[in-house]
Write a protein that holds these residues in place. Structure first.
Motif, PDB file in Angstrom:
ATOM      1  N   GLY A 122      -2.366  -5.715  -4.034  1.00 55.72           N
ATOM      2  CA  GLY A 122      -1.346  -4.643  -3.597  1.00 55.72           C
ATOM      3  C   GLY A 122      -1.764  -4.317  -1.979  1.00 55.72           C
ATOM      4  O   GLY A 122      -2.812  -4.507  -1.656  1.00 55.72           O
ATOM      5  N   LYS A 127       1.837   2.025  -2.129  1.00 55.71           N
ATOM      6  CA  LYS A 127       1.153   1.846  -3.256  1.00 55.71           C
ATOM      7  C   LYS A 127      -0.223   2.670  -3.542  1.00 55.71           C
ATOM      8  O   LYS A 127      -0.671   2.793  -4.483  1.00 55.71           O
ATOM      9  N   ALA A 162      -3.439   0.921   0.911  1.00 57.21           N
ATOM     10  CA  ALA A 162      -3.324   0.940  -0.798  1.00 57.21           C
ATOM     11  C   ALA A 162      -4.466   1.630  -1.230  1.00 57.21           C
ATOM     12  O   ALA A 162      -4.310   2.313  -2.122  1.00 57.21           O
TER      13      ALA A 162
END
Length: 181
Positions: A122, A127, A162
Motif C-alpha cells: 500500500g 492509506k 502509509a
C-alpha cells in the motif's frame, strides 16, 4: 381521463424499468457465478505438483495483495457475508460489491490464508488510517489476510506516508514484517 391514463403509463414505465433491472441483475449474477465456477474449475485441474493443496485448498507460493481505503483485500470487503463463507469454494462470485464494479469474482479468505506467503502492498497518506485501524480491528480483511505458515511472517510493503502511524516493534511482536519503500 387523461390524468388517469398518464398516471397508469407512469406506473407501467416504473414497473417495467424495475422488472428490466431485476432481469438484467439476475443475468449479471448468473454470469458472475459462472465465471467464478469456471475459474475455480481451471485451478482445480492444475496438478498438485504445480499447485499444492492443504486441507482441500490451493496453497499458492505467494499472493501479492493491495488493499482499499476501507481495508478490503481482493474483493473481500469489511462486513460482507463473503468473509464468513465456509463453502470450501476457492473462487467466489460477488455481485453486490460496495465498490464498482458491483459484479466480480474473488478468492475466498480461506484460500488467501492458506497461501505460503502473503505480501500486502500500500502507498499514500490516504492509506495511513486504515493501516493503523487494521492493527486495532482484527476483523478487517486487511488484517485477516495473513497466510497460513506461522514460520513465514506476512510482509507489509508500505511507503512512509502509509506507514506513518505504525510502530514497527509492535508489528514484529504481532508476527508481521514491515518494509518501507
Amino acid at each position: 381521463s387523461s390524468a388517469n391514463l398518464s398516471l397508469s403509463q407512469g406506473e407501467f414505465r416504473t414497473a417495467f424499468k424495475a422488472a428490466l433491472k431485476a432481469c438484467l441483475g439476475e443475468a449479471e449474477k448468473e454470469a458472475v457465478q459462472e465465471a467464478a465456477a469456471d475459474y475455480e474449475k481451471q485451478l482445480r485441474v492444475i496438478p498438485n505438483a504445480v499447485l499444492p493443496r492443504s486441507s482441500g485448498l490451493p496453497r499458492f507460493d505467494l499472493l501479492l495483495l493491495g488493499f482499499g481505503l476501507d481495508g478490503h483485500v481482493a474483493s473481500l470487503f469489511p462486513g460482507h457475508k463473503l468473509l464468513e463463507d465456509s463453502s470450501n469454494s476457492w473462487v467466489l462470485p460477488i455481485w453486490d460489491s460496495p465498490k464498482p464494479p458491483a459484479a466480480r469474482i474473488t478468492f475466498s479468505m480461506p484460500v488467501i490464508k492458506s497461501a505460503a506467503r502473503v505480501i500486502i502492498v500500500g502507498s499514500g497518506s490516504s492509506k495511513k488510517d486504515v493501516v493503523k485501524k487494521a492493527f486495532e480491528d482484527c476483523n478487517l480483511p486487511l488484517r485477516l489476510a495473513m497466510g497460513a505458515s506461522p514460520s513465514v511472517r506476512p510482509v507489509l510493503v508500505l511507503d512512509s506516508a502509509a506507514a506513518v502511524n505504525l510502530d514497527a516493534g509492535l508489528l514484529e511482536k504481532q508476527g508481521y514484517e514491515l518494509r518501507r519503500s
